[in-house]
Enzyme design. Structure first.
Site, PDB file in Angstrom:
ATOM      1  N   LYS A 238       0.838  -1.016  -0.278  1.00  0.00           N
ATOM      2  CA  LYS A 238       0.086   0.259   0.188  1.00  0.00           C
ATOM      3  C   LYS A 238       1.087   1.045   0.015  1.00  0.00           C
ATOM      4  O   LYS A 238       1.526   1.174   0.953  1.00  0.00           O
ATOM      5  CB  LYS A 238      -0.689   0.252   1.798  1.00  0.00           C
ATOM      6  CG  LYS A 238      -2.260   0.667   1.148  1.00  0.00           C
ATOM      7  CD  LYS A 238      -2.858  -0.117   2.490  1.00  0.00           C
ATOM      8  CE  LYS A 238      -4.540   1.336   2.777  1.00  0.00           C
ATOM      9  NZ  LYS A 238      -4.296   0.837   3.808  1.00  0.00           N
TER      10      LYS A 238
HETATM   11  O1  G3P Z   1      -7.569   2.165   6.181  1.00  0.00           O
HETATM   12  C1  G3P Z   1      -8.264   2.826   6.126  1.00  0.00           C
HETATM   13  C2  G3P Z   1      -9.574   3.504   6.548  1.00  0.00           C
HETATM   14  O2  G3P Z   1     -10.708   2.357   6.462  1.00  0.00           O
HETATM   15  C3  G3P Z   1      -9.328   4.130   7.494  1.00  0.00           C
HETATM   16  O3  G3P Z   1     -10.390   3.962   7.714  1.00  0.00           O
HETATM   17  O4  G3P Z   1     -12.009   5.307  10.123  1.00  0.00           O
HETATM   18  O5  G3P Z   1      -9.751   5.807  10.188  1.00  0.00           O
HETATM   19  O6  G3P Z   1     -11.445   6.917   8.405  1.00  0.00           O
HETATM   20  P1  G3P Z   1     -10.750   5.645   9.155  1.00  0.00           P
END
Ligand code: G3P
Length: 220
Positions: free
Chosen positions: A83
């Protein structure tokens, strides 16, 4: 739509893997840091639990270092997807790694033009962040819809992975938008099971059965 878990927590992964519905895992530096183990070890353990694409993110910010880090991450296990962030260096790293047949997930995508660049760079996956756009008052899901449409228009093979999904409705909307993958925290996956009518219906079925045949076990 494939279901990925957005966590590096092994207990959560084991619990969800038992249901037989987890197709892969996404991690990021914040999620890996939360578990406190070196990334190589943590990713190797995750690969033992889930047999599917496992995203492991580089922390370098300069293309050459991202490429070096990416090559090392890719060696951990055949299921690892490297990634990289959607920066100029990230896109350069994606182009080079993709040409070496390393599968790349380009993350932190917040607008469709960025997704177009990732596809041009040969990304295996693009990760638009829905919840973080909602957080700043925008309609995050619109981004997923636009990327799906753009990729369809030109036949790009890059998979659209709806990320930053915070609630069941985000998952449903991602599926309706045609996302290839939805990644979500364990809590959201667990919530997908729930409906009060399912609970009430089961309770009634068992009660009716028990009245005629035997004492049925109480519904959980
Ligand atoms: O892994 C990346 C993403 O899914 C993060 O989610 O909830 O931290 O914005 P969030």
């Amino acid at each position: 739509m494939k279901i990925f878990l957005d966590t590096a927590n092994l207990d959560e992964l084991r619990r969800a893997a038992e249901w037989g519905i987890v197709d892969g895992v996404t991690t990021n530096p914040s999620l890996i840091a939360k578990e406190g183990r070196p990334i190589e070890e943590q990713i190797a353990k995750i690969c033992e639990i889930v047999d599917g694409d496992i995203s492991a993110e580089v922390v370098a910010t300069v293309a050459e270092e991202m490429i070096r880090e990416g090559r090392l991450l890719a060696k951990i296990h055949r299921n690892v997807v490297v990634k990289v962030p959607l920066t100029r260096d990230g896109i350069r790293a994606c182009s080079i790694l993709s040409r070496e047949a390393v599968r790349v997930n380009v993350t932190l995508c917040f607008q469709p033009a960025q997704a177009l660049l990732a596809a041009k760079a040969g990304a295996y996956i693009i990760s638009p962040f829905v919840g973080r756009l909602d957080d700043i008052g925008l309609e995050g899901m619109e981004l997923v819809r636009q990327i799906v449409q753009i990729y369809r228009n030109y036949g790009f093979k890059t998979q659209v992975l709806a990320a930053s999904l915070r609630m069941p409705n985000h998952v449903i909307a991602s599926a309706l938008a045609g996302a290839d993958i939805g990644t979500m925290p364990f809590k959201v996956l667990d919530q997908l099971f729930n409906h009060p009518l399912t609970d009430r219906g089961l309770e009634q079925f068992l009660k009716d059965w028990g009245k005629v045949f035997q004492e049925a076990p109480a519904a959980r």
